[in-house]
Design a protein around this motif. Structure first.
Motif, PDB file in Angstrom:
ATOM      1  N   CYS A  52      -0.684  10.367  -6.366  1.00 23.19           N
ATOM      2  CA  CYS A  52      -0.210  10.011  -5.033  1.00 23.19           C
ATOM      3  C   CYS A  52       1.005  10.887  -4.720  1.00 23.19           C
ATOM      4  N   CYS A  55       4.309   8.316  -4.641  1.00 23.87           N
ATOM      5  CA  CYS A  55       4.817   7.612  -5.824  1.00 23.87           C
ATOM      6  C   CYS A  55       4.320   8.189  -7.147  1.00 23.87           C
ATOM      7  N   ARG A  57       1.598   7.932  -8.624  1.00 22.67           N
ATOM      8  CA  ARG A  57       0.579   7.160  -9.345  1.00 22.67           C
ATOM      9  C   ARG A  57      -0.669   8.038  -9.464  1.00 22.67           C
ATOM     10  N   CYS A  67      -1.673   6.626  -2.303  1.00 16.20           N
ATOM     11  CA  CYS A  67      -2.302   5.432  -2.875  1.00 16.20           C
ATOM     12  C   CYS A  67      -2.209   4.271  -1.869  1.00 16.20           C
ATOM     13  N   CYS A  70       1.363   2.692  -1.331  1.00 18.03           N
ATOM     14  CA  CYS A  70       2.291   3.454  -0.479  1.00 18.03           C
ATOM     15  C   CYS A  70       1.860   3.411   0.990  1.00 18.03           C
TER      16      CYS A  70
HETATM   17 ZN   LIG Z   1       1.688   5.857  -4.025  1.00 19.52          ZN
END
Ligand SMILES: [Zn+2]
Ligand SMILES: [Zn+2]
Length: 243
Positions: A52, A55, A57, A67, A70
């Motif tokens: 992502c 963030c 991820r 993601c 977010c």
């Molecule tokens: Zn994210």
């Protein structure tokens, strides 16, 4: 990928520390002039998975930029870049830096992050701020691992470092000792900006060693945004993978 290819991937490995800190690789213990030898860097850190953009991820599909978390609740920071997952063997390296003061690792981590930044950030940040340690913990440890990584990122990117711009006003419990649900509450109001440090209209790069829930970085980013920061990007060496 050959060693020569890796050297072009991490261009300064083999130069900065070569002449001053001959020693052994932190992972395989073979003789190495750097904190990590070329073979270990290649084996464990050359792969950059899809993440992502906000963030960091891990994402199942390389074409998805954000993601669901977010998208639903955007955090205070705008982007995150990481060098690797917080998993073996990176976890051992982070602990070597933090608890056994193996400071050359901070050089290597910073250099890796500088390389990822060059590849992934469209607009370069204008200042670098490390996530601060509480004064008591700083006195006890003798150094801030995030600060040492930030120093290396600054050296490899020529972006100015504001080492002491942010302070922890509350000595929160270490996040690692808390259940995930309590971490956000724990960080609330934990940071402040020094009076003479201005972040107005700046793109700030926040540097830390490990990101788990992101609550610490979110709280710090919120503090910077309140003080007028235009954009906040996190640069974190290792991100805890989702369970
Ligand atoms: Zn994210
Ligand atoms: Zn090695």
């Amino acid at each position: 990928m050959h060693a020569a290819h890796l050297r072009s991937f991490f261009p300064c490995i083999g130069r900065t520390l070569e002449t001053i800190l001959p020693g052994s690789c932190a992972l395989c213990h073979d003789e190495s002039h750097n904190a990590l030898c070329v073979a270990c860097s290649l084996q464990f850190f050359a792969n950059i998975p899809a993440r992502c953009e906000i963030c960091a991820r891990r994402m199942p599909h390389p074409h998805t930029k954000m993601c669901g978390t977010c998208l639903r609740t955007p955090p205070a920071f705008d982007a995150t870049i990481v060098a690797c997952d917080y998993a073996a063997p990176a976890d051992v390296l982070v602990q070597d830096l933090k608890f056994r003061a193996r400071l050359p690792l901070a050089q290597t981590f910073g250099q890796m992050l500088a390389n990822v930044m060059r590849k992934q950030l469209a607009s370069p940040p204008e200042m670098i701020i490390p996530v601060p340690l509480a004064e008591a913990r700083l006195a006890q440890r003798g150094f801030n691992q995030a600060g040492e990584i930030a120093r290396s990122v600054s050296r490899h990117t020529d972006i100015p470092l504001q080492m002491r711009a942010c302070v922890r006003v509350r000595d929160t419990q270490p996040q690692a000792g808390l259940p995930l649900t309590e971490r956000q509450v724990n960080m609330r109001g934990a940071f402040t900006l020094r009076l003479n440090a201005s972040v107005r209209d700046q793109h700030v790069l926040l540097v830390d060693d490990v990101m788990t829930t992101g609550h610490t970085l979110n709280e710090l980013a919120a503090c910077l945004k309140r003080q007028g920061a235009r954009r906040v990007t996190n640069a974190v060496f290792a991100r805890t993978p989702e369970k």
